[in-house]
Design an enzyme around this catalytic site. Structure first.
Site, PDB file in Angstrom:
ATOM      1  N   CYS A  30       0.832  -1.209   0.000  1.00  0.00           N
ATOM      2  CA  CYS A  30       0.000   0.000   0.000  1.00  0.00           C
ATOM      3  C   CYS A  30       0.869   1.264   0.000  1.00  0.00           C
ATOM      4  O   CYS A  30       1.583   1.520   0.971  1.00  0.00           O
ATOM      5  CB  CYS A  30      -0.903  -0.063   1.240  1.00  0.00           C
ATOM      6  SG  CYS A  30      -1.696   1.474   1.694  1.00  0.00           S
ATOM      7  N   CYS A  33       0.228   3.762   2.777  1.00  0.00           N
ATOM      8  CA  CYS A  33       0.754   3.192   4.032  1.00  0.00           C
ATOM      9  C   CYS A  33       2.259   3.460   4.136  1.00  0.00           C
ATOM     10  O   CYS A  33       2.762   3.828   5.199  1.00  0.00           O
ATOM     11  CB  CYS A  33       0.510   1.686   4.096  1.00  0.00           C
ATOM     12  SG  CYS A  33      -1.228   1.216   4.075  1.00  0.00           S
TER      13      CYS A  33
END
Length: 106
Positions: A30, A33
């Site tokens: 991600c 992230c």
């Protein structure tokens, strides 16, 4: 210091913690992230001793993430006294994350 939270240590490290805990639910694939990684590390250093800050990989702890209704990442949940006190989703500047954590701490 940043902790690593897993299904195995979540109860002891988060739910039974004497101090509030900020958990960053993330995945290695991600991009938002990954962008939040340094921000979370900064918060961990800044709040050392006042709150526990750590990460939980949702791919490795899928059932835990599901049980906490984590459906988008990055997801942040602040736990106080064994309960979720606040949660927020998405990447954000350090100042915004800090402000949300402060609000959750009351």
């Amino acid at each position: 210091m940043e902790y690593k939270f897993t299904a195995d240590n979540f109860e002891a490290e988060v739910l039974q913690s004497e101090i509030p805990v900020l958990v960053d639910f993330y995945a290695d694939w991600c991009n938002p992230c990954r962008m939040m990684g340094p921000v979370v590390a900064k918060i961990a250093a800044e709040y050392e001793g006042r709150i526990k800050v750590g990460k939980c990989n949702i791919d490795e702890n899928m059932e835990l993430a599901k049980s906490l209704q984590v459906s988008s990442i990055p997801a942040f949940i602040v736990f106080r006294d064994g309960k979720a006190a606040a949660s927020f989703v998405g990447s954000m500047p350090a100042a915004e994350l800090k402000e949300k954590v402060e609000q959750a701490l009351g």
